[in-house]
Motif scaffolding. Structure first.
Motif, PDB file in Angstrom:
ATOM      1  N   ILE A 109       8.505  20.213  11.194  1.00  0.00           N
ATOM      2  CA  ILE A 109       7.369  20.775  11.666  1.00  0.00           C
ATOM      3  C   ILE A 109       7.433  21.720  12.995  1.00  0.00           C
ATOM      4  CG2 ILE A 109       5.440  20.692  13.776  1.00  0.00           C
ATOM      5  CD1 ILE A 109       6.354  17.199  13.700  1.00  0.00           C
ATOM      6  N   CYS A 110       6.652  23.567  12.238  1.00  0.00           N
ATOM      7  CA  CYS A 110       7.006  24.410  12.785  1.00  0.00           C
ATOM      8  C   CYS A 110       6.384  24.863  13.428  1.00  0.00           C
ATOM      9  CB  CYS A 110       6.794  25.734  11.980  1.00  0.00           C
ATOM     10  SG  CYS A 110       8.439  25.260  10.490  1.00  0.00           S
ATOM     11  N   LEU A 111       6.231  25.421  14.952  1.00  0.00           N
ATOM     12  CA  LEU A 111       4.728  25.835  15.398  1.00  0.00           C
ATOM     13  C   LEU A 111       5.048  27.154  15.472  1.00  0.00           C
ATOM     14  CD1 LEU A 111       6.530  24.540  19.093  1.00  0.00           C
ATOM     15  CD2 LEU A 111       5.127  23.842  17.359  1.00  0.00           C
ATOM     16  N   LEU A 112       3.947  27.760  15.007  1.00  0.00           N
ATOM     17  CA  LEU A 112       2.945  29.228  14.373  1.00  0.00           C
ATOM     18  C   LEU A 112       1.375  29.240  14.929  1.00  0.00           C
ATOM     19  CD1 LEU A 112       3.830  27.574  10.640  1.00  0.00           C
ATOM     20  CD2 LEU A 112       5.136  29.310  11.201  1.00  0.00           C
ATOM     21  N   GLN A 113       1.586  30.791  15.293  1.00  0.00           N
ATOM     22  CA  GLN A 113       0.207  31.019  15.147  1.00  0.00           C
ATOM     23  C   GLN A 113      -1.328  30.504  14.693  1.00  0.00           C
ATOM     24  OE1 GLN A 113       0.305  32.529  18.153  1.00  0.00           O
ATOM     25  NE2 GLN A 113      -2.094  32.830  18.600  1.00  0.00           N
ATOM     26  N   ARG A 114      -1.921  30.151  15.281  1.00  0.00           N
ATOM     27  CA  ARG A 114      -3.326  29.230  14.827  1.00  0.00           C
ATOM     28  C   ARG A 114      -4.540  30.695  14.487  1.00  0.00           C
ATOM     29  NH1 ARG A 114      -7.165  24.362  17.157  1.00  0.00           N
ATOM     30  NH2 ARG A 114      -8.319  25.045  15.207  1.00  0.00           N
ATOM     31  N   ARG A 115      -4.637  30.207  13.053  1.00  0.00           N
ATOM     32  CA  ARG A 115      -5.315  31.346  12.666  1.00  0.00           C
ATOM     33  C   ARG A 115      -6.930  30.901  13.221  1.00  0.00           C
ATOM     34  NH1 ARG A 115      -5.187  34.225   7.389  1.00  0.00           N
ATOM     35  NH2 ARG A 115      -7.267  34.248   7.577  1.00  0.00           N
ATOM     36  N   ALA A 116      -7.416  32.200  13.541  1.00  0.00           N
ATOM     37  CA  ALA A 116      -8.754  31.529  14.095  1.00  0.00           C
ATOM     38  C   ALA A 116      -9.960  30.737  13.657  1.00  0.00           C
ATOM     39  CB  ALA A 116      -9.892  32.938  14.803  1.00  0.00           C
ATOM     40  N   ARG A 128      -3.890  28.511   4.939  1.00  0.00           N
ATOM     41  CA  ARG A 128      -5.566  27.999   5.830  1.00  0.00           C
ATOM     42  C   ARG A 128      -5.595  28.215   7.183  1.00  0.00           C
ATOM     43  NH1 ARG A 128      -5.728  27.169  -0.155  1.00  0.00           N
ATOM     44  NH2 ARG A 128      -6.119  24.871   0.732  1.00  0.00           N
ATOM     45  N   LEU A 129      -4.651  27.612   7.566  1.00  0.00           N
ATOM     46  CA  LEU A 129      -3.901  27.612   9.097  1.00  0.00           C
ATOM     47  C   LEU A 129      -3.881  28.296  10.077  1.00  0.00           C
ATOM     48  CD1 LEU A 129      -3.543  23.833   8.862  1.00  0.00           C
ATOM     49  CD2 LEU A 129      -5.629  24.640   8.440  1.00  0.00           C
ATOM     50  N   CYS A 130      -2.969  28.967   9.501  1.00  0.00           N
ATOM     51  CA  CYS A 130      -1.695  30.003  10.619  1.00  0.00           C
ATOM     52  C   CYS A 130      -1.057  30.523  10.091  1.00  0.00           C
ATOM     53  CB  CYS A 130      -0.255  28.896  10.848  1.00  0.00           C
ATOM     54  SG  CYS A 130      -0.646  27.408  11.507  1.00  0.00           S
TER      55      CYS A 130
END
Length: 818
Positions: free
Chosen positions: A290-297, A271-273
């Motif tokens: 901690i995984c750096l992931l593309q954020r959902r709009a 739901r976040l990324c």
């Protein structure tokens, strides 16, 4: 009792294994495998790993050997296996686990801390289980290791679990080779193990039936709670309540740097990324960084969690305590390091009250001591290949890096790393064991931090002392950066001179920063051959006294030759230019348009925008202007003419080839950042602003000098023209990124023409930029290069210590040969 065949039908082998085979359930695994196969013999830990002697019919023995590497316990890892045929023994009837002579010794690997396994979590949720809802449940397949060990061998009395005597249940499981908790040193249950308690900010216990339930209720109501975890404390609050996040920022002293998030499960993470299979495996695996992931709009988190960024740092629960918290229907939580910004991670209860009591509304404590502070690891996902570690700590440290070749005569090296994102490294020489030469190994410490803070510097010295004691090593030589003002180098100089109490004087080798970067990448890949090194970052002391930061070199562990670099530009104010984007921008514009550049109307307009904290030129629309204003923080600035005067006079204006400062300048000119409120903010905003699908580039040239220069001036002209012409900032940023990738690729081709080398190693903090790294790797591969990038060792200064250690060992051997 096992019935065996006639002696003529029997075979016996000794199998010696090295790797992560101690403290991970390896011996009981071998025992169960051998007994199931009707074999006799023994398994024992030794000074370098584990030895198995196994006997039985040839078919059953071969089946055992085939199964051995394929069904390992989750935490076990075999690096080397040596087999020797032996004569059978007539009188052997059973298979046994033998006690280790001297215990598990320092040549064996110390296991990293690991996330709670599915079996333990199932027991924790089972009301009929004696460990129901017990927040410290663990077994040989999971739980604390490195964070609780105080000395070798890894036995319970040598861990912080020595404070807890085992009850009958735990003792019987600990002693049973068939049990999952056989020799699980942190084994515990509610009758004999650690317990939680909840206190107010002053350390006074809060009366409640269940401290975890009470803490969850406080968080749900928007409060900040400090939580003692595996390697230190976290500060937690709801990520979907903006005022809670802002309150945490204010109290922690963290203006803008993004916060990490913890979510209940993969469904909540989705739901976040944006998640792919690789990200899901990493999030839900045994390490859980901690995984750096593309954020959902539409991600349901406050904008203040990661202001201006298009990525989020997300992790899943990794301790039983975390799982119990999230079982109480909590939303996504900010779960940031338990410290005041730039200070070391808090690990002790008393320090938590003293330092975190000013930040948190309550403190969730437990009485299991933490032997060493270990922060959460940070991993970047989806960058031109497998995930890449940016902060190497929990779950990775102190797993050693195996180095190529037998190095029985190599020295033991202590490398003290850089000043920012510091780690230290111990390089251990190989030696013969069971007739097999062991490869040299490098143990890179957990992330330490930025040494300019006095508490972090003291923590740095403590990590060195702990590592030398834990691995029972004293260095033959010390390796340090060439920078004369690095605090890590200052420590090395004092130690080399014998000025530290209890530390004898040892030789010191000074290593060039970018050479160390490139060799850290090479070492991670098990390589020692000569390559084309491309090292790009914010700062590194050069052999000519300049600030380097975009270096093209011919490099091997033994030596390097600088063949190309970014054209020098001056940095007014020195270190201040790493904070205020107007400083490198002014210098680059002056280099491009000359000393009278400020009189050019279009340039003057851009510089006024930057110098006054005002963003972009007048031709952008109001919505873009407002968004840009939110991305900067107004502050008093030196007027532009003062910077021009400083540059013209050359006062405190060191020359630099820094790609990091070039990114800062362009971000400033684009109106994305007036200053770096944390390291790398401006480049991160520039990366996030870059539009997808843009293929255009700005012009640049490579000179014919030796070393050649990458001339950025045509690019700066193009950027100024686009900005003043009203081209969208997203397009400008994309074209800039494309140009950087293009001139680095062109530089690699130039070096290939000069040297014939066809392998390029990329290192330095600029390669944390996903856009730049992916594009450059694709360009190089399309041009026929083999490309090496970082995976388990950070590309930033967290990897410098490894490179220093390998270079120092190679330099030592070279001197010995002379």
């Amino acid at each position: 009792m096992i019935t065996l065949m006639k002696k003529d039908d029997l075979k016996r082998e000794r199998i010696h294994l090295t790797g992560q085979v101690q403290g991970v359930g390896f011996r009981p695994y071998v025992y169960r495998l051998a007994v199931a196969g009707g074999l006799s013999g023994f398994v024992v830990n030794d000074s370098a790993g584990a030895t198995i002697e196994v006997q039985g019919p040839a078919g059953q023995l071969n089946r055992f050997i085939r199964r051995l590497p394929g069904e390992l316990p989750p935490l076990a890892e075999v690096n080397r296996c040596r087999r020797t045929e032996l004569p059978p023994k007539d009188d052997e009837k059973t298979f046994e686990i033998r006690a280790s002579a001297g215990g598990e010794l320092s040549d064996a690997q110390v296991t990293p801390d690991t996330a709670a396994c599915d079996e333990c979590l199932a027991e924790m949720r089972d009301q009929a289980n004696p460990r129901y809802r017990y927040p410290f449940i663990n077994c040989t397949n999971c739980g604390p290791r490195y964070s609780i060990i105080e000395r070798i061998p890894y036995d319970r009395p040598n861990t912080t679990m020595t404070d807890f005597a085992m009850c009958d249940l735990c003792g019987s499981q600990y002693s049973d080779p068939a049990d999952r908790r056989f020799h699980a040193q942190p084994i515990a249950c509610p009758n004999c193990g650690p317990m939680c308690r909840l206190t107010d900010p002053r350390g006074r216990e809060i009366a409640c039936d269940d401290p975890i339930i009470a803490a969850a209720d406080l968080i749900r109501r928007g409060r900040i709670v400090a939580i003692k975890g595996l390697g230190g404390f976290h500060l937690a609050c709801r990520a979907d309540i903006d005022h809670a996040v802002r309150r945490l920022r204010l109290r922690k002293g963290r203006d803008a740097k993004p916060f990490a998030l913890m979510v209940r499960d993969l469904a909540q993470a989705r739901r976040l990324c944006e998640l792919d299979a690789e990200a899901e495996n990493l999030l839900a695996g045994s390490v859980r960084p901690i995984c750096l992931l593309q954020r959902r709009a539409d991600a349901p988190v406050a904008e203040s969690v990661a202001p201006g960024l298009t990525t989020l740092g997300v992790m899943l629960p990794y301790t039983p305590l975390h799982h119990l918290l999230f079982s109480l229907d909590l939303p996504a939580l900010v779960m940031t390091s338990g410290n005041v910004s730039d200070e070391p991670l808090v690990r002790d209860d008393e320090d938590a009250v003293a330092h975190l009591g000013r930040i948190a509304d309550a403190i969730l404590l437990h009485n299991r001591r933490i032997a060493r502070s270990i922060d959460d690891s940070v991993v970047q996902v989806g960058v031109a290949g497998p995930p890449a570690v940016l902060r190497r700590a929990r779950g990775y440290a102190p797993r050693p890096i195996g180095l190529t070749g037998s190095a029985e005569d190599a020295p033991t090296v202590l490398a003290v790393g850089a000043e920012l994102k510091n780690t230290v490294c111990i390089y251990r020489n190989g030696r013969a064991c069971h007739g097999d030469a062991l490869a040299s190994r490098a143990v890179v410490s957990e992330h330490i931090g930025d040494l300019k803070d006095g508490r972090v510097y003291r923590h740095f010295m403590r990590v060195i002392s702990d590592a030398e004691a834990l691995f029972d090593l004293q260095p033959d030589i010390i390796a340090a950066d060439m920078h004369p003002q690095y605090l890590s180098t200052e420590y090395a100089l004092r130690r080399a001179a014998g000025k530290l109490s209890g530390r004898p004087a040892v030789p010191l080798l000074r290593i060039q920063h970018h050479h160390a970067h490139v060799i850290s990448c090479l070492a991670e890949h098990g390589r020692s051959d000569e390559v084309i090194g491309i090292a790009c970052d914010g700062t590194g002391y050069g052999t000519d006294g300049a600030i380097w930061g975009c270096e093209i070199m011919r490099a091997s562990p033994a030596d390097f030759v600088r063949l190309g670099h970014l054209r020098y530009f001056n940095l007014p104010g020195g270190n201040a230019a790493a904070v205020e984007t107007a400083r490198p921008a002014t210098s680059l514009l002056m280099e491009t348009f000359g000393k009278d550049f400020a009189k050019i109307p279009i340039v003057e307009r851009i510089m006024c925008d930057i110098s006054n904290g005002f963003t972009r030129c007048e031709k952008i629309n109001s919505a873009e202007r407002q968004a840009a204003r939110l991305a900067v923080r107004r502050c008093s600035r030196r007027p532009m003419d003062t910077l021009v005067e400083q540059l013209s006079a050359g006062v405190n204006c060191p020359p630099s080839s820094s790609l990091g400062r070039l990114f800062d300048a362009v971000a400033g000119m684009c109106g994305l950042a007036e200053r770096n409120r944390y390291e790398g903010e401006a480049p991160m905003l520039a990366e996030g602003a870059a539009d997808k699908g843009v293929e255009d580039e700005y012009p640049f040239t490579l000179t014919e000098a030796d070393p050649f220069e990458i001339d950025y001036r045509p690019m700066i002209e193009g950027i100024v023209g686009d900005i003043t012409g009203g081209v969208a900032v997203g397009v400008v940023s994309a074209k800039f990124h494309n140009t950087v990738a293009a001139f680095l690729s062109a530089s690699a081709r130039r070096v290939r023409e000069i040297t014939g080398l066809k392998t390029a190693a990329l290192s330095g903090g600029c390669f944390a930029n996903r856009y730049l790294t992916a594009r450059l790797v694709n360009l190089l591969k399309a041009d026929g290069f083999e490309v090496l990038t970082h995976r388990e060792i950070p590309c930033n200064d967290g990897g410098v210590a490894l490179g220093q250690a390998v270079i120092a060992a190679a330099g030592y051997k070279t001197e010995e040969q002379r």
